[in-house]
Design a protein around this motif. Structure first.
Motif, PDB file in Angstrom:
ATOM      1  N   ASP A 158       0.578  -2.180  -2.064  1.00  0.00           N
ATOM      2  CA  ASP A 158       1.053  -1.632  -3.559  1.00  0.00           C
ATOM      3  C   ASP A 158      -0.114  -1.249  -4.447  1.00  0.00           C
ATOM      4  O   ASP A 158       0.158  -0.753  -5.309  1.00  0.00           O
TER       5      ASP A 158
ATOM      6  N   ASP B 271      -5.874   4.873  -3.609  1.00  0.00           N
ATOM      7  CA  ASP B 271      -5.830   5.834  -2.640  1.00  0.00           C
ATOM      8  C   ASP B 271      -6.292   5.504  -1.041  1.00  0.00           C
ATOM      9  O   ASP B 271      -6.643   4.614  -0.845  1.00  0.00           O
TER      10      ASP B 271
ATOM     11  N   LYS C  65      -0.446   5.923   6.838  1.00  0.00           N
ATOM     12  CA  LYS C  65       0.405   6.497   5.693  1.00  0.00           C
ATOM     13  C   LYS C  65       1.556   5.224   5.701  1.00  0.00           C
ATOM     14  O   LYS C  65       1.928   4.602   4.585  1.00  0.00           O
TER      15      LYS C  65
ATOM     16  N   CYS D 117      -0.018   1.966   4.636  1.00  0.00           N
ATOM     17  CA  CYS D 117      -0.617   1.853   3.267  1.00  0.00           C
ATOM     18  C   CYS D 117       0.509   2.388   1.942  1.00  0.00           C
ATOM     19  O   CYS D 117      -0.028   2.492   0.788  1.00  0.00           O
ATOM     20  N   LYS D 118       1.423   2.698   2.595  1.00  0.00           N
ATOM     21  CA  LYS D 118       2.709   3.325   1.939  1.00  0.00           C
ATOM     22  C   LYS D 118       2.127   4.214   0.775  1.00  0.00           C
ATOM     23  O   LYS D 118       2.471   4.515  -0.395  1.00  0.00           O
ATOM     24  N   ARG D 119       1.282   5.246   1.163  1.00  0.00           N
ATOM     25  CA  ARG D 119       0.807   6.089   0.484  1.00  0.00           C
ATOM     26  C   ARG D 119       0.541   7.648   1.294  1.00  0.00           C
ATOM     27  O   ARG D 119       0.085   7.721   2.437  1.00  0.00           O
ATOM     28  N   GLU D 120       0.681   8.696   0.484  1.00  0.00           N
ATOM     29  CA  GLU D 120      -0.028   9.871   1.221  1.00  0.00           C
ATOM     30  C   GLU D 120      -1.271   9.801   1.097  1.00  0.00           C
ATOM     31  O   GLU D 120      -2.055   9.006   0.359  1.00  0.00           O
TER      32      GLU D 120
END
Lengths: 272, 571
Positions: free
Chosen positions: B360, B364, B382, B385-388
């Motif tokens: 969280d 980047d 993705k 890392c819970k991210r685009e």
């Protein structure tokens, strides 16, 4: 020949590099009931505590065994510190690790403590968040990677200053090492090898040890882990109080507790 | 700085080159030698520029053919056909083989390459050879890399119209210090001086630091600290880094890496297509090599297509009467490779844990390298890392651009616009320690320690009146000593007789600003103010090729008579 010359350097110079700790000449008789746990714990925790020793001895030897003229000069004229390179006078607002007028790195001045490096008041409860930025600002001026084209002497200063700032950052950013360090500035050396004599803590250690051994799943371990975290914070708070009221004996006891909780927590992390 | 009492230099060809500081700083070039592709970049005064070869390629194949009198590499040579690489005369994937002995599983996995890789499993160099006019011509990974680096150097010299000497090379995170000496050796053979060897994701991190710095300048935005995960997977290696970036400074918080990559994906799919292929081709005749090559090309092609389409038709005649005609879909591909993908996941998780960073907290997530086009890879990164994913980089050029930036920074170049106002603060990718407590590996400098670093531990003897102790230095993270990379060993002799457990043997490890590792050992006895034997200082690594058997032989010869244990800590 190059090599033979090296072989016969005075031993004292070598010790300065090689044996940071002054010899503590006690034989190591392990406290048997804690033996198995401590053997798991020793590697990581021991190492993390060694750097302050290094600086201590480093300082002593620097003054006794070897004369670093620039350093002693800086010490003598502590009111007006001048750059070794351009002779500019330090502005005095920030610690003089680096000369702003000629951009040269200054020799290590051990009278500047870690709090001063970070522009902080000497107290235990500091804002850790601001450290990273300040640490990087220093590294951008002091890191050995950036002084490749400079003189051998200045590259050495860079190596020493940069290592010191790394150590300062590491020491201040963690509560335990910060506590040990701040006490040391008060002249109280905490011996992390000291045997625990407080019966209350001994019982607690036993209990935690059993709990960790009996914990079968990660859930149970996580639970102990958050307990450790809580206890760590508790001891950290009582350290802060003890330090503020200058009750150093009490502060040392808090450090012992913190040391143990940290080890237990590292051990749990390994098991997880 | 005090001169050490003893200095044992291991690889004379790689030492003592740091002394000269030229009056006119020459800008070092950045080189990325990938397992399958390589590239060169340089700071051109205002930005990083990738150099192109005469065929206008920025990315060149990493291989050398021994077909003619003079071996030629992928920089200058033009293959008339892809299959020419598969006649046994071309050697590639050297980055997977360099500095490894023949007991290494990675070497074993390389036996399926369409040239000769033979092992005796005794801990010596593998036998690597190219087929030239029906004769096996032996070579070494260092030689192949050197031939290749010479071509890259010449290419750069022609374009930049000046001699090139200093280079910054990007290397895998999982490379041991011994492997680094082999890379330095290859560079020395090619007349290049290594200014810096940078773990690949840290090179990417530097590029990221520059981009973020640029953004702060442009938008006058806040220069707050940004935490990024960098995932780099090429043909040979997978690397992960966590960096905390602010003010153009990238502090590497943690690194993780493993020798897994596109090559493993390829071999697994080949095995899926033709289950007994390794056996079929084991004789290594010209026909077998040819068939193996055909299968390799077809499989490679299929994997590329599976990045953009759901299924692919494979139709290849292996020339020996067998023909493979199969439809493979993406799910199948992911299933046969599930172990590789799991390893990727565990590397990312380990790296985040080591950095004490929660997904969280990430700003980047950067995915680069040849395998970054594979949907499964993108998805797994993705989801952890819970991210685009970050979009600001060319996945195939990021590492070489970072290396070129480092080259400019380390050469002392500054930029009026502050574009080179950058710094990487590196961390140790692997733990370094010694063998003690039986056959355990006891790290002295743990992995992910900020460099330069100096740490020490105290050990003691295991036998009464033990006069000698053996310090065996390893690098790695495995618990058992022999599962780590051996870096070297030395004895401390002449310890005065004392009961076991009494002598205090201090082992100190020091990594200086130029990443040189020194190991120091001294002995103290109760009552003595001075070390009782002269302090030993040894520069590591000391081992040479074919060192795999050394530790085993040492152990067999000396048993536990020279052993050490860590000093028990009291609580």
């Amino acid at each position: 020949m190059y090599k033979t010359k090296k072989l016969w350097t005075p031993l004292s110079a070598v010790i300065r590099r090689a044996l940071p700790t002054t010899c503590r000449l006690n034989t190591y008789t392990p406290v048997s009931q804690f033996r198995s746990l401590s053997s798991h714990l020793e590697a990581s925790s021991r190492v993390s505590l060694s750097p302050p020793y290094f600086h201590d001895l480093y300082r002593n030897l620097k003054f006794s065994a070897k004369n670093f003229c620039s350093l002693s000069a800086a010490k003598v004229n502590s009111t007006t510190i001048r750059c070794w390179n351009c002779d500019a006078v330090s502005a005095g607002t920030t610690p003089f690790l680096y000369c702003d007028s000629c951009r040269s790195i200054q020799p290590v001045d051990v009278s500047v403590d870690y709090f001063q490096i970070f522009g902080l008041e000497k107290k235990y409860d500091i804002e850790v968040d601001g450290l990273e930025g300040k640490y990087k600002d220093w590294q951008k001026k002091l890191h050995p990677d950036l002084v490749h084209s400079k003189s051998e002497k200045e590259r050495e200063y860079a190596a020493e200053q940069s290592a010191r700032v790394i150590d300062a950052y590491r020491t201040l950013s963690k509560p335990l090492s910060r506590a040990i360090y701040i006490l040391r500035l008060e002249g109280v050396d905490v011996d992390e090898e000291q045997t625990v004599s407080d019966p209350e803590l001994l019982t607690e250690i036993m209990e935690i040890r059993e709990a960790v051994e009996e914990a079968t799943d990660s859930q149970a371990l996580n639970q102990i882990q958050s307990q450790m975290k809580e206890k760590m914070e508790e001891s950290s708070n009582s350290f802060a109080n003890a330090y503020r009221s200058r009750k150093f004996d009490e502060a040392v006891t808090c450090i012992q507790r913190m040391t143990y909780y940290q080890r237990a927590s590292e051990e749990i992390l390994k098991k997880l | 700085m005090a001169e050490p009492a003893y200095t044992v230099a291991s690889d004379s060809e790689t030492t003592g080159e740091e002394k000269s500081s030229p009056a006119f700083p020459e800008i070092a070039i950045g080189i990325d030698i990938g397992t399958s592709q390589c590239s060169v970049a340089i700071w051109n005064g205002s930005q990083v520029e990738l150099l192109k070869n005469t065929r206008n390629q920025k990315l060149m194949r990493s291989y050398v053919t021994f077909k003619d009198e003079v071996p030629s590499g992928g920089v200058s040579n033009q293959l008339s056909h892809e299959h020419e690489m598969l006649t046994g005369a071309a050697i590639f994937n050297m980055k997977r083989l360099i500095g490894r002995v023949d007991t290494d599983p990675v070497v074993h996995a390389s036996k399926s390459l369409p040239f000769l890789v033979q092992t005796l499993d005794i801990g010596v160099r593998p036998f690597i050879a190219a087929l030239v006019n029906n004769v096996w011509r032996s070579t070494t990974p260092e030689e192949v890399l050197a031939i290749f680096l010479v071509e890259l150097r010449v290419m750069a010299e022609v374009q930049l119209k000046r001699p090139i000497r200093n280079v910054v090379l990007s290397i895998p995170v999982s490379f041991s210090r011994f492997q680094l000496t082999r890379i330095e050796r290859a560079c020395a053979m090619a007349g290049l001086h290594v200014l810096r060897l940078m773990p690949e994701p840290t090179a990417v991190a530097l590029l990221y630091a520059q981009q973020q710095q640029q953004m702060v300048h442009d938008t006058m935005g806040s220069g707050s600290e940004k935490i990024a995960v960098i995932f780099n997977m090429g043909a040979g290696y997978c690397d992960v880094a966590v960096t905390v970036t602010g003010g153009g400074v990238s502090q590497i918080k943690a690194l993780a890496g493993s020798a897994i990559g596109g090559e493993d994906l390829l071999q697994n799919l080949m095995r899926h297509l033709l289950p007994n292929w390794e056996k079929l081709f084991s004789s290594r005749g010209i026909n077998e090599i040819n068939s193996m090559g055909l299968l390799r090309v077809a499989t490679q092609d299929a994997i590329h297509k599976l990045s953009s389409q759901d299924s692919v038709q494979i139709d290849v005649d292996l020339g020996n009467g067998s023909r493979i005609c199969k439809v493979v879909n993406r799910q199948e591909f992911e299933e046969v490779n599930h172990k590789v993908f799991e390893k990727c996941e565990s590397l990312i998780i380990q790296c985040l844990n080591d950095a004490k960073v929660d997904a969280d907290d990430l700003t980047d997530v950067i995915v680069v390298g040849g395998c970054s086009y594979i949907p499964k890879i993108r998805n797994l990164v993705k989801s952890i890392c819970k991210r685009e994913l970050y979009k600001g980089m060319n996945p195939l050029e990021a590492a070489v651009c970072g290396a070129a930036l480092e080259g400019a920074v380390a050469s002392g170049i500054s930029d009026p616009f502050g574009s080179l106002d950058l710094l990487t603060i590196q961390a140790t990718p692997l733990g370094i320690g010694i063998r003690a407590n039986g056959n355990r590996f006891v790290p002295i400098i743990p992995r992910n320690t900020t460099m330069p670093a100096r740490k020490e531990l105290i050990f003691t003897t295991v036998n009464d009146n033990q006069t000698d102790v053996l310090i065996v230095v390893y690098e790695g993270d495995a618990e058992k000593a022999e599962e780590n990379h051996l870096l070297g060993y030395f004895k401390i002799m002449g310890i005065p007789p004392a009961p076991k457990g009494v002598p205090e043997i201090k082992v100190c490890m020091d990594i200086d600003a130029s990443n040189v590792l020194r190991v120091l050992a001294g002995v103290m006895l109760p009552g003595s103010q001075q070390p009782v034997v002269p302090i030993m200082e040894v520069r590591m690594p000391t081992v040479d090729d074919g060192h795999g058997w050394c530790a085993e032989a040492l152990h067999r010869t000396y048993g536990a008579t020279l052993d050490l244990v860590t000093v028990q800590q009291k609580i």
